[in-house]
Design a protein around this motif. Structure first.
Motif, PDB file in Angstrom:
ATOM      1  N   UNK A  49      28.632   4.324  45.007  1.00  0.00           N
ATOM      2  CA  UNK A  49      29.236   3.682  46.183  1.00  0.00           C
ATOM      3  C   UNK A  49      29.073   2.162  46.130  1.00  0.00           C
ATOM      4  N   UNK A  50      27.890   1.710  45.768  1.00  0.00           N
ATOM      5  CA  UNK A  50      27.670   0.262  45.747  1.00  0.00           C
ATOM      6  C   UNK A  50      28.384  -0.390  44.560  1.00  0.00           C
ATOM      7  N   UNK A  51      28.546   0.352  43.468  1.00  0.00           N
ATOM      8  CA  UNK A  51      29.343  -0.197  42.376  1.00  0.00           C
ATOM      9  C   UNK A  51      30.814  -0.292  42.783  1.00  0.00           C
ATOM     10  N   UNK A  52      31.260   0.666  43.596  1.00  0.00           N
ATOM     11  CA  UNK A  52      32.633   0.589  44.110  1.00  0.00           C
ATOM     12  C   UNK A  52      32.825  -0.680  44.935  1.00  0.00           C
ATOM     13  N   UNK A  53      31.842  -0.999  45.785  1.00  0.00           N
ATOM     14  CA  UNK A  53      31.941  -2.221  46.584  1.00  0.00           C
ATOM     15  C   UNK A  53      31.916  -3.464  45.698  1.00  0.00           C
ATOM     16  N   UNK A  54      31.105  -3.419  44.625  1.00  0.00           N
ATOM     17  CA  UNK A  54      31.061  -4.555  43.708  1.00  0.00           C
ATOM     18  C   UNK A  54      32.400  -4.717  42.986  1.00  0.00           C
ATOM     19  N   UNK A  55      33.004  -3.605  42.557  1.00  0.00           N
ATOM     20  CA  UNK A  55      34.315  -3.673  41.905  1.00  0.00           C
ATOM     21  C   UNK A  55      35.386  -4.167  42.872  1.00  0.00           C
ATOM     22  N   UNK A  56      35.260  -3.778  44.110  1.00  0.00           N
ATOM     23  CA  UNK A  56      36.208  -4.278  45.116  1.00  0.00           C
ATOM     24  C   UNK A  56      36.079  -5.789  45.258  1.00  0.00           C
ATOM     25  N   UNK A  57      34.829  -6.266  45.286  1.00  0.00           N
ATOM     26  CA  UNK A  57      34.629  -7.710  45.374  1.00  0.00           C
ATOM     27  C   UNK A  57      35.160  -8.447  44.158  1.00  0.00           C
ATOM     28  N   UNK A  58      35.133  -7.767  43.004  1.00  0.00           N
ATOM     29  CA  UNK A  58      35.668  -8.358  41.774  1.00  0.00           C
ATOM     30  C   UNK A  58      37.168  -8.096  41.617  1.00  0.00           C
ATOM     31  N   UNK A  59      37.772  -7.429  42.624  1.00  0.00           N
ATOM     32  CA  UNK A  59      39.206  -7.111  42.649  1.00  0.00           C
ATOM     33  C   UNK A  59      39.604  -6.171  41.514  1.00  0.00           C
ATOM     34  N   UNK A  60      38.658  -5.371  41.067  1.00  0.00           N
ATOM     35  CA  UNK A  60      38.946  -4.321  40.104  1.00  0.00           C
ATOM     36  C   UNK A  60      39.159  -3.034  40.903  1.00  0.00           C
ATOM     37  N   UNK A  61      40.359  -2.903  41.479  1.00  0.00           N
ATOM     38  CA  UNK A  61      40.600  -1.839  42.446  1.00  0.00           C
ATOM     39  C   UNK A  61      40.667  -0.469  41.793  1.00  0.00           C
ATOM     40  N   UNK A  62      41.111  -0.401  40.532  1.00  0.00           N
ATOM     41  CA  UNK A  62      41.132   0.879  39.848  1.00  0.00           C
ATOM     42  C   UNK A  62      39.718   1.435  39.668  1.00  0.00           C
ATOM     43  N   UNK A  63      38.804   0.584  39.194  1.00  0.00           N
ATOM     44  CA  UNK A  63      37.416   1.016  39.025  1.00  0.00           C
ATOM     45  C   UNK A  63      36.789   1.359  40.364  1.00  0.00           C
ATOM     46  N   UNK A  64      37.119   0.584  41.374  1.00  0.00           N
ATOM     47  CA  UNK A  64      36.596   0.855  42.717  1.00  0.00           C
ATOM     48  C   UNK A  64      37.072   2.214  43.199  1.00  0.00           C
ATOM     49  N   UNK A  65      38.366   2.499  43.013  1.00  0.00           N
ATOM     50  CA  UNK A  65      38.907   3.786  43.437  1.00  0.00           C
ATOM     51  C   UNK A  65      38.244   4.934  42.693  1.00  0.00           C
ATOM     52  N   UNK A  66      38.023   4.773  41.402  1.00  0.00           N
ATOM     53  CA  UNK A  66      37.383   5.821  40.618  1.00  0.00           C
ATOM     54  C   UNK A  66      35.978   6.114  41.125  1.00  0.00           C
ATOM     55  N   UNK A  67      35.199   5.065  41.424  1.00  0.00           N
ATOM     56  CA  UNK A  67      33.830   5.266  41.913  1.00  0.00           C
ATOM     57  C   UNK A  67      33.826   5.922  43.289  1.00  0.00           C
ATOM     58  N   UNK A  68      34.751   5.527  44.161  1.00  0.00           N
ATOM     59  CA  UNK A  68      34.805   6.124  45.500  1.00  0.00           C
ATOM     60  C   UNK A  68      35.191   7.595  45.422  1.00  0.00           C
ATOM     61  N   UNK A  69      36.091   7.937  44.517  1.00  0.00           N
ATOM     62  CA  UNK A  69      36.440   9.338  44.340  1.00  0.00           C
ATOM     63  C   UNK A  69      35.246  10.143  43.841  1.00  0.00           C
ATOM     64  N   UNK A  70      34.435   9.525  42.994  1.00  0.00           N
ATOM     65  CA  UNK A  70      33.223  10.207  42.519  1.00  0.00           C
ATOM     66  C   UNK A  70      32.269  10.472  43.677  1.00  0.00           C
TER      67      UNK A  70
END
Length: 616
Positions: A404-425
């Motif tokens: 979850x926190x990596x998803x937030x970090x990816x969101x902050x880095x605008x890596x939305x695909x990685x963020x979406x993948x982590x949130x789905x996990x």
């Protein structure tokens, strides 16, 4: 009272010190065995007394209990100007005449001269060298027991001082020792050892009373009479330290360790004073020290002792390891608790420092990585937050909080695909996490906007492909660079991660390894980690390995080697590697075996083996 020695007696004399079996004539044998040794703190005024000179371990217990100091030890009722009145009754305080003292049986036995053997824990100050008879059980202490070469009346004064010292009446004990010293001078005796013991005993009284200056003077006189005597050296060192004269204290402590290396109090004090001198004098602190005297071998007690056995050394090492582990655990727990408190208060920078301190003590603690990642997120340091979450997932691959926190970090880095993948996990592990669900809805919108902005002006065309009995020639690319099939299409020239992911998913879903191989053949190896970072999983890795082995290796082994050289650098690859199934690992092993057996290519078997170590 200060003694007025004749001129010929005040002159320093060099005395040859010889070891005589059974002679433990310093009154120090009796007082310190019952006291707890502890290092002297720089801010404290250490006080002195006599310690047991029994075993090496007991001789190391030289520290003394603290007594309230008088200034810096250079004033008070024991100053030089008042020494001539010591015998006049000014020190009368806690007790009356020594003739009437009665003590318990244990104390009586320890006070009796000659009654304690080496290795005992005698605690009352008394001359142990005289060889007098022990005191019978229940009898009165024999204050007239002989003490070395002292006449009876001086021996009595010394014994009375020893008893008073043992009972904590240091002022009265000091008066008795002073009278004995004056009587020794008046009688014109020639027994430097006995006089040195009296000065050493009186120095212990001064140290107990916080009169460090007079303690130093008496210790110096005792050392003139008995060079390299251990106890006066240690007491003088403690007095110097209490006066913050650290250089002289350091020299005396180092001299003590030359005499007996087992004195732990001296070791602790040397370490403490070294730090103080470095702060005070900088890197050149050793050059400012007085000269440390070289102790003759005859005076080095530890050279006459047997070295510790292997069992003792092992036990010491195990105890030191346990102590270090306990200290580290206490330090870790305290730092973690402080970090948690800082987080509750919103002081994330301070909490970050505490969590970093924890990781130095326990680098394998997963919870600390996720806690520190939270601090990085609050401070908008998204790259560091993602790195900490990656570290946590290496330790615990299913850690929901790390995803979850990596998803937030990816969101902050605008890596939305990685963020979406982590949130789905996260939602796959726990569908009830409402925060993750809300974040996924928001990130999906951002992802669509990002893809719309990055899409080419002319929409790509998709052409279906067909798979015919694993015959790669049966699937022919169209003129626009797409492969045809029955009902799926694969774009063989992806320009971004999304297009690559769609093409790879289509090939994998249809089981078309040949199409996957051609997709990889048209993709630059250095772009592969970036294209895979958003959808890397075990099945995808296994499918790529199968395609490389069965379709691309025979055509272009160099390209296969280059792809493998870049694939392992993709994000989360190390985590995915741990989750591979048995068949997927088998495909990977076969690929490296076939690659190593390839005779053509710009690489060697050794290169392949080094690369395989990153995978297998």
């Amino acid at each position: 009272m200060r003694e007025n020695q004749p001129a010929q007696q005040r002159k320093s004399k060099k005395i040859l010190i010889q070891e005589i079996e059974g002679r433990e004539d310093d009154s120090s044998k009796e007082t310190e065995a019952q006291q707890t040794s502890r290092p002297v703190q720089p801010s404290e005024k250490p006080v002195g007394g006599e310690e047991s000179s029994a075993t090496p371990a007991e001789r190391g217990n030289m520290g003394n209990a603290q007594k309230k100091p008088q200034g810096r030890g250079d004033g008070g009722p024991h100053s030089e100007s008042n020494n001539s009145h010591h015998h006049g009754g000014h020190w009368r305080g806690k007790g009356g005449s020594a003739d009437k003292y009665k003590v318990a049986q244990e104390s009586k036995e320890k006070v009796a001269n000659g009654s304690s053997k080496r290795g005992s824990t005698a605690s009352a100050p008394g001359d142990q060298s005289s060889g007098g008879n022990g005191t019978p059980s229940g009898a009165t202490v024999n204050l007239d027991a002989p003490c070395g070469a002292l006449p009876p009346h001086l021996s009595r004064l010394k014994n009375e001082g020893n008893l008073l010292f043992k009972n904590g009446q240091f002022a009265d004990a000091l008066e008795k020792y002073s009278q004995a010293i004056q009587g020794y001078t008046d009688a014109g005796l020639e027994s430097p050892d006995d006089l040195g013991v009296l000065y050493s005993n009186r120095a212990a009284c001064y140290l107990k009373d916080g009169n460090s200056q007079d303690c130093i003077q008496d210790c110096t006189r005792a050392l003139e009479l008995q060079p390299f005597s251990l106890k006066p050296l240690l007491r003088r060192a403690m007095a110097y330290e209490s006066l913050e004269r650290y250089r002289k204290a350091y020299v005396d402590y180092k001299t003590v360790l030359q005499i007996d290396i087992s004195v732990q109090a001296a070791h602790d004090s040397v370490n403490r004073i070294t730090r103080l001198l470095i702060e005070q004098d900088g890197t050149e602190w050793r050059e400012k020290l007085p000269e440390i005297p070289l102790v003759p071998l005859a005076a080095q007690q530890h050279r006459r002792e047997q070295p510790p056995s292997a069992e003792v050394l092992q036990a010491r090492a195990q105890k030191a390891a346990r102590d270090a582990e306990r200290r580290a655990e206490v330090h870790f727990t305290a730092a973690k608790q402080e970090g948690n408190e800082f987080v509750k208060k919103g002081q994330y920078q301070e909490a970050l420092g505490k969590y970093t301190e924890c990781l130095k003590l326990k680098p394998e603690e997963c919870a600390i990585y996720t806690n520190r990642a939270l601090c990085y997120l609050k401070l908008d340091r998204f790259t560091e937050a993602r790195q900490d979450c990656d570290s946590a997932l290496q330790l615990e691959p299913t850690n929901k909080k790390a995803f979850y926190r990596r998803a937030l970090a990816n969101k902050g880095l605008k890596d939305y695909l990685a963020c979406s993948s982590d949130l789905q996990e996260v939602l796959q592990q726990d569908p009830n996490v409402q925060e993750a669900e809300k974040e996924l809805e928001e990130v999906t919108v951002l992802l669509r906007q990002s893809l719309a902005n990055n899409s080419p002006a002319k929409p790509r065309k998709t052409v279906p492909i067909t798979e015919v009995d694993d015959d790669a020639d049966s699937v022919v690319p169209n003129s626009d660079g797409n492969r045809r099939g029955d009902d799926v299409s694969i774009n063989l020239r992806p320009t971004n991660a999304y297009d690559f992911g769609q093409s790879l998913s289509a090939a994998r879903c249809s089981g078309n390894a040949a199409a996957c191989a051609e997709l990889l053949a048209s993709t630059a190896p250095e772009s592969l980690p970036r294209f895979l970072s958003t959808q890397l999983d075990g099945q995808t890795v296994g499918f790529i390995m199968q395609a490389l082995d069965s379709h691309l290796l025979e055509k272009d082994p160099d390209l296969v080697y280059r792809h493998l050289s870049h694939l392992h650098t993709a994000d989360r690859f190390s985590v995915v590697l741990m989750l591979l199934e048995k068949d997927e690992r088998r495909h990977m092993t076969q690929l490296f075996e076939h690659l190593a057996a390839t005779e053509r290519g710009g690489f060697t078997r050794h290169d392949v083996q080094n690369l395989a170590n990153k995978y297998i």
